[in-house]
Every structure is written in C-alpha cells, then in structure tokens.
Design a protein around this motif. Structure first.
Motif, PDB file in Angstrom:
ATOM      1  N   VAL A  54      35.433   2.378  25.205  1.00  0.00           N
ATOM      2  CA  VAL A  54      34.522   3.169  24.374  1.00  0.00           C
ATOM      3  C   VAL A  54      33.976   2.330  23.221  1.00  0.00           C
ATOM      4  N   GLY A  55      34.850   1.549  22.592  1.00  0.00           N
ATOM      5  CA  GLY A  55      34.396   0.676  21.507  1.00  0.00           C
ATOM      6  C   GLY A  55      33.406  -0.368  21.988  1.00  0.00           C
ATOM      7  N   PHE A  56      33.642  -0.900  23.196  1.00  0.00           N
ATOM      8  CA  PHE A  56      32.729  -1.904  23.747  1.00  0.00           C
ATOM      9  C   PHE A  56      31.360  -1.304  24.038  1.00  0.00           C
ATOM     10  N   VAL A  57      31.342  -0.093  24.588  1.00  0.00           N
ATOM     11  CA  VAL A  57      30.063   0.578  24.856  1.00  0.00           C
ATOM     12  C   VAL A  57      29.321   0.833  23.542  1.00  0.00           C
ATOM     13  N   GLY A  58      30.064   1.254  22.515  1.00  0.00           N
ATOM     14  CA  GLY A  58      29.428   1.456  21.216  1.00  0.00           C
ATOM     15  C   GLY A  58      28.856   0.169  20.652  1.00  0.00           C
ATOM     16  N   LEU A  59      29.590  -0.940  20.823  1.00  0.00           N
ATOM     17  CA  LEU A  59      29.102  -2.235  20.349  1.00  0.00           C
ATOM     18  C   LEU A  59      27.844  -2.659  21.098  1.00  0.00           C
ATOM     19  N   ILE A  60      27.814  -2.416  22.417  1.00  0.00           N
ATOM     20  CA  ILE A  60      26.626  -2.747  23.207  1.00  0.00           C
ATOM     21  C   ILE A  60      25.424  -1.939  22.724  1.00  0.00           C
ATOM     22  N   CYS A  61      25.635  -0.644  22.469  1.00  0.00           N
ATOM     23  CA  CYS A  61      24.541   0.203  21.959  1.00  0.00           C
ATOM     24  C   CYS A  61      24.025  -0.322  20.624  1.00  0.00           C
ATOM     25  N   PHE A  62      24.941  -0.789  19.793  1.00  0.00           N
ATOM     26  CA  PHE A  62      24.549  -1.340  18.500  1.00  0.00           C
ATOM     27  C   PHE A  62      23.717  -2.612  18.665  1.00  0.00           C
ATOM     28  N   LEU A  63      24.143  -3.488  19.593  1.00  0.00           N
ATOM     29  CA  LEU A  63      23.468  -4.778  19.745  1.00  0.00           C
ATOM     30  C   LEU A  63      22.089  -4.649  20.386  1.00  0.00           C
ATOM     31  N   ILE A  64      21.956  -3.773  21.374  1.00  0.00           N
ATOM     32  CA  ILE A  64      20.650  -3.658  22.038  1.00  0.00           C
ATOM     33  C   ILE A  64      19.636  -2.916  21.170  1.00  0.00           C
ATOM     34  N   ASN A  65      20.104  -2.290  20.082  1.00  0.00           N
ATOM     35  CA  ASN A  65      19.195  -1.649  19.133  1.00  0.00           C
ATOM     36  C   ASN A  65      19.166  -2.376  17.792  1.00  0.00           C
ATOM     37  N   HIS A  66      19.609  -3.620  17.805  1.00  0.00           N
ATOM     38  CA  HIS A  66      19.642  -4.409  16.575  1.00  0.00           C
ATOM     39  C   HIS A  66      18.221  -4.710  16.103  1.00  0.00           C
ATOM     40  N   LYS A  67      18.067  -4.871  14.798  1.00  0.00           N
ATOM     41  CA  LYS A  67      16.735  -5.142  14.248  1.00  0.00           C
ATOM     42  C   LYS A  67      16.237  -6.538  14.586  1.00  0.00           C
ATOM     43  N   ASP A  68      17.172  -7.455  14.892  1.00  0.00           N
ATOM     44  CA  ASP A  68      16.793  -8.821  15.275  1.00  0.00           C
ATOM     45  C   ASP A  68      16.473  -8.846  16.769  1.00  0.00           C
ATOM     46  N   GLU A  69      15.245  -9.207  17.117  1.00  0.00           N
ATOM     47  CA  GLU A  69      14.828  -9.201  18.522  1.00  0.00           C
ATOM     48  C   GLU A  69      15.571 -10.251  19.342  1.00  0.00           C
ATOM     49  N   ASP A  70      15.971 -11.361  18.723  1.00  0.00           N
ATOM     50  CA  ASP A  70      16.720 -12.383  19.459  1.00  0.00           C
ATOM     51  C   ASP A  70      18.073 -11.848  19.907  1.00  0.00           C
ATOM     52  N   ILE A  71      18.730 -11.099  19.043  1.00  0.00           N
ATOM     53  CA  ILE A  71      20.024 -10.505  19.399  1.00  0.00           C
ATOM     54  C   ILE A  71      19.842  -9.511  20.548  1.00  0.00           C
ATOM     55  N   GLN A  72      18.773  -8.726  20.501  1.00  0.00           N
ATOM     56  CA  GLN A  72      18.497  -7.809  21.609  1.00  0.00           C
ATOM     57  C   GLN A  72      18.291  -8.580  22.916  1.00  0.00           C
ATOM     58  N   LEU A  73      17.513  -9.667  22.838  1.00  0.00           N
ATOM     59  CA  LEU A  73      17.211 -10.448  24.032  1.00  0.00           C
ATOM     60  C   LEU A  73      18.480 -11.021  24.649  1.00  0.00           C
ATOM     61  N   TYR A  74      19.295 -11.665  23.836  1.00  0.00           N
ATOM     62  CA  TYR A  74      20.506 -12.295  24.365  1.00  0.00           C
ATOM     63  C   TYR A  74      21.527 -11.257  24.826  1.00  0.00           C
ATOM     64  N   THR A  75      21.541 -10.099  24.200  1.00  0.00           N
ATOM     65  CA  THR A  75      22.435  -9.034  24.659  1.00  0.00           C
ATOM     66  C   THR A  75      22.046  -8.574  26.056  1.00  0.00           C
ATOM     67  N   TRP A  76      20.749  -8.368  26.274  1.00  0.00           N
ATOM     68  CA  TRP A  76      20.300  -7.968  27.600  1.00  0.00           C
ATOM     69  C   TRP A  76      20.548  -9.064  28.625  1.00  0.00           C
TER      70      TRP A  76
END
Length: 319
Positions: A54-76
């Motif tokens: 559950v914590g990992f899923v929450g972290l993924i949701c946080f990262l893919i909605n991060h304000k930094d587009e690079d973090i979103q890109l690398y997360t995906w």
C-alpha cells in the motif's frame, strides 16, 4: 485548472496515506506486544508485505503526479521496464514449462545443453525477424512492407512504429536474454565441480555471443543496403535490434558472472535457474560477502555511468 487541482489532490492523498502508514509502523511494536499473542512469523510477514504494498502504491501515485516532469518521465519508464520484465518472465517460464512437460528435464545433461542452445538460437531469430516485421521491412498478414509516400501519413506511421519497436524490442530482448541465460547456465552445469571450468564458460559465452552479434549485424546491413539507400524504418530496425542485442549480451554475461561468484564464495554452483538445493544453505558470513560484492559492483556501475562516461563524453567533444 481542474487538472492542476486533481494533481494537488492526488499528492495530498498520497502524502496522507504515507503518513498513516508511517504512524502505524511506529505504533506496531507496542501493539504487537500487547495484543498479538501467538501471531506467527508468517502472519507478521504478510502484514508487513501488505503495508509495504500500500505504501509503495501511494509512493508511485505521488511520483507520477510530481511537479517535476523529469521525475514523472523516469517514474513511468521504471514502471514500463518493470512490467516488461515481469511479462517476459511469465512468457519465458510458460514456454520453458512446456519443454519441461515434454521431458527435457529427464534428458542427459548433454542433450539438455543441445536443446537449450537450440531454443536460445530460435529466440535470437524470432527477435531479428519480428522486429523487421514491426519496422515494415517484411510483409506478413495485414502489415505491408515499405513506408507511405504521403509525408503526413509517413510521419504517423513512423511514430506508431517507434512505439511498437520500443515495446516489442524490450519484451523480446528480455525473453531472449532469459533463454540465453538458461542455455549457458546449463552448459555451466557440466563443470559444476570446477571453478576454472565455470569461469571459462564466461569467456566462451562472450566470444560466442560476440560472433552472433557480429553476424546478425552483418546480415542486417546487407539487407538494408540491398537497394542502395537507408530508409528511416531500416535505420530504426538496425538501431533497436543492436541495442536489444546488447541487452541480451549484458543479461547473459552478468548472470554467468554472478553464478561463478556464488560458486567461488559458497562452494556450490547453483542450478541453471540460479537456485541452490535446500540442503546447501549459505552461512551468514558467506551471505555478507556476496552482499558486499554486489554492493561494490553496484557502486562501480554508478561511478562509471555518473562520472566516467560523462568525462569521456566531454573528452570526445573536445576532440
């Protein structure tokens, strides 16, 4: 504005979930002592796994909605690579399980080596031919060879082709890598009593895979230059196939090196799937040694990518 609000809301929800999980983990030891009487280690492990999931899923949701587009890109990209690896593992195990049902496990070691090498070669051929079909170099079914003459339609076809190539190249690359690993690790079993023999298999694998890579690259170039020109789809096929072959090479050699290191430190060569018999349990000291070796190699890989490669790029630009 609605999209921005949804992102902010998602980040707040993710942060709230992580906060709740953190508070629960802090309260868990005292609660466990008072109430969880007779709880088995298995139940504790399952509970921790669920909390971690559950914590990992929450972290993924946080990262893919991060304000930094690079973090979103690398997360995906990480999510995509992970899904590809798991799907490739399932497909390879399905095919490998079919051969096991046909009795390959009951054959002699020599026969197993021959069959596994043949399977690995077949996956190499499937990789080359299927990517050629994706890039419209060969016709099969509804996909016609060649690119459209219209520029707009040509651009749309190339865009879709690049996405298909990225998808299938990674997927088939992992499957081919697993088949190559199984073949060469089976060959290593013939030298299960000799550390020198298992080490020489690494050298033989490097030479053999290098020859296979050179031959396939030669055939690709001959096929591309048959009409005296290089089209976009032909260059894409060559580039993606070359990169995928490098991945297969890296997967195979790295796994063989790990097998040999485990043999050198533990005294027993794992089987072709990387498992040791239940009776052969590594001591704590040997386990720590393996962990330290892995940590050293990971550190070296990070330094090589972050510093050495950057310096070399700067030198090349100066030249």
């Amino acid at each position: 504005m609605v999209a921005v609000g949804e992102r902010v809301c998602s980040r707040r929800v993710a942060a709230a979930v992580l906060s709740i999980l953190l508070a629960a983990s802090m309260l868990y030891p005292t609660e466990a002592k008072e109430e969880a009487v007779g709880v088995s280690k298995l139940e504790v492990g399952v509970a921790c796994m669920l909390l971690g999931s559950v914590g990992f899923v929450g972290l993924i949701c946080f990262l893919i909605n991060h304000k930094d587009e690079d973090i979103q890109l690398y997360t995906w990209q990480v999510i995509s690579a992970t899904m590809s690896i798991f799907v490739a593992v399932l497909l390879f195990q399905a095919v490998d399980g079919m051969f096991e049902q046909l009795g390959i496990g009951e054959m002699s070691l020599r026969s197993q080596i021959i069959v596994q090498m043949a399977i690995s070669l077949c996956w190499f051929l499937v990789l080359q031919i299927f990517l050629a079909w994706i890039s419209r170099l060969v016709s099969f079914g509804s996909r016609v060879a060649g690119l459209p003459e219209d520029e707009q339609e040509r651009a749309q076809v190339m865009d879709q082709m690049e996405q298909d190539m990225k998808c299938w190249a990674v997927l088939l690359g992992h499957i081919t890598g697993f088949a190559s690993i199984k073949a060469w690790c089976t060959l290593q079993q013939a030298f299960a009593d000799s550390l020198v023999g298992t080490s020489l298999i690494i050298v033989v694998a490097i030479i053999t895979l290098g020859v296979v890579d050179a031959l396939t690259a030669y055939r690709r170039h001959r096929f591309i230059e048959r009409d005296g020109r290089r089209d976009e789809n032909e260059l894409l096929w060559d580039e993606e196939t070359k990169e995928t072959m490098n991945d297969v090479f890296g997967l195979t050699i790295s796994f063989l090196i790990v097998q040999t290191l485990r043999f050198a430190l533990g005294g027993n060569l794992p089987n072709a799937s990387g498992y040791l018999p239940p009776s052969m349990v590594l001591s704590l000291g040997k386990t720590v040694m393996l962990f330290l070796v892995g940590l050293i190699l990971a550190t070296w890989a990070f330094v090589r990518i972050a510093f050495v490669r950057a310096r070399l790029s700067e030198v090349v630009k100066l030249i």
